[in-house]
Design a protein around this motif. Structure first.
Motif, mmCIF file in Angstrom:
data_model
loop_
_atom_site.group_PDB
_atom_site.id
_atom_site.type_symbol
_atom_site.label_atom_id
_atom_site.label_comp_id
_atom_site.label_asym_id
_atom_site.label_seq_id
_atom_site.Cartn_x
_atom_site.Cartn_y
_atom_site.Cartn_z
ATOM 1 N N ARG A 22 0.819 -1.219 0.000
ATOM 2 C CA ARG A 22 0.000 0.000 0.000
ATOM 3 C C ARG A 22 0.854 1.271 0.000
ATOM 4 O O ARG A 22 0.516 2.245 -0.655
ATOM 5 C CB ARG A 22 -0.945 0.005 1.187
ATOM 6 N N PHE A 25 1.968 2.390 -3.429
ATOM 7 C CA PHE A 25 0.939 2.986 -4.273
ATOM 8 C C PHE A 25 0.476 4.345 -3.761
ATOM 9 O O PHE A 25 -0.094 5.128 -4.513
ATOM 10 C CB PHE A 25 -0.239 2.024 -4.448
ATOM 11 N N LYS A 26 0.711 4.629 -2.491
ATOM 12 C CA LYS A 26 0.348 5.949 -1.955
ATOM 13 C C LYS A 26 1.263 7.039 -2.504
ATOM 14 O O LYS A 26 0.894 8.195 -2.554
ATOM 15 C CB LYS A 26 0.395 5.954 -0.418
ATOM 16 N N TYR A 96 -9.950 -2.532 -3.022
ATOM 17 C CA TYR A 96 -9.402 -1.938 -4.238
ATOM 18 C C TYR A 96 -8.133 -1.159 -3.914
ATOM 19 O O TYR A 96 -7.927 -0.728 -2.788
ATOM 20 C CB TYR A 96 -10.407 -0.961 -4.870
ATOM 21 N N CYS A 97 -7.341 -0.949 -4.931
ATOM 22 C CA CYS A 97 -6.220 -0.014 -4.863
ATOM 23 C C CYS A 97 -6.554 1.085 -5.865
ATOM 24 O O CYS A 97 -6.318 0.943 -7.065
ATOM 25 C CB CYS A 97 -4.904 -0.705 -5.218
ATOM 26 N N GLU A 99 -5.307 3.972 -6.318
ATOM 27 C CA GLU A 99 -4.147 4.589 -6.948
ATOM 28 C C GLU A 99 -3.725 3.786 -8.192
ATOM 29 O O GLU A 99 -3.378 4.362 -9.221
ATOM 30 C CB GLU A 99 -2.981 4.696 -5.958
ATOM 31 N N CYS A 131 4.306 -3.640 -10.433
ATOM 32 C CA CYS A 131 3.246 -3.542 -9.416
ATOM 33 C C CYS A 131 3.050 -4.879 -8.718
ATOM 34 O O CYS A 131 2.915 -4.932 -7.494
ATOM 35 C CB CYS A 131 1.939 -3.083 -10.046
ATOM 36 N N ILE A 136 1.241 -6.816 -4.059
ATOM 37 C CA ILE A 136 -0.191 -6.559 -4.087
ATOM 38 C C ILE A 136 -0.917 -7.863 -4.420
ATOM 39 O O ILE A 136 -0.528 -8.567 -5.339
ATOM 40 C CB ILE A 136 -0.534 -5.444 -5.098
ATOM 41 N N ILE A 140 -6.786 -7.833 -5.973
ATOM 42 C CA ILE A 140 -6.912 -6.373 -5.871
ATOM 43 C C ILE A 140 -6.501 -5.757 -7.176
ATOM 44 O O ILE A 140 -7.119 -4.862 -7.683
ATOM 45 C CB ILE A 140 -6.087 -5.820 -4.696
#
Length: 140
Positions: A22, A25-26, A96-97, A99, A131, A136, A140
């Motif tokens: 996470r 992706f932030k 979900y992601c 981003e 990714c 991940i 997702i």
């Protein structure tokens, strides 16, 4: 007894989602790099400034609309922009992601608006591999 030991070993070897992905992706890096990739293709394809600006607008709106379900303090642009209808709401039962969805929306829209679609697709494939390497979960 042997069955219990095997089950415990299998469970300990299973990949666990610790959520560390996470943080990756932030960061806005993945989105910025995606826009940069489309920019490089826009330059390569020699689009005029008005056409290039339209590509940026469409990509940016798509990226924003894909991200806002994860940011309830933001409002949709649906109904504010001519012809933009409300996008489907995410299923609240699923994770979900947003981003990642934003990055994918940027590349998908960018790909449809340039001539060198293969360059965008190659980048998309590359970035999706990176990714996945973040850990991940596939669902997702």
């Amino acid at each position: 007894m042997l069955l219990i030991v095997v089950a415990l070993m299998a469970q300990s070897c299973a990949k666990k989602d610790d959520g560390a992905w996470r943080a990756e992706f932030k960061k806005a890096d993945i989105l910025h790099q995606s826009v940069k990739q489309v920019t490089d293709v826009i330059v390569h394809d020699i689009f005029s400034p008005p056409v290039a600006s339209r590509i940026y607008v469409y990509m940016s709106v798509a990226a924003y609309e894909a991200a806002i379900p994860g940011y309830p303090e933001y409002s949709t642009l649906a109904g504010q922009l001519h012809g933009l209808k409300e996008i489907p709401k995410p299923d609240p039962k699923l994770e979900y992601c947003f981003e990642l969805a934003s990055m994918q929306a940027t590349l998908k829209v960018g790909k449809t608006l340039v001539f060198s679609e293969d360059k965008i697709q190659a980048y998309t494939d590359e970035v999706m591999t990176k990714c996945r390497q973040t850990g991940i979960p596939e669902e997702i």
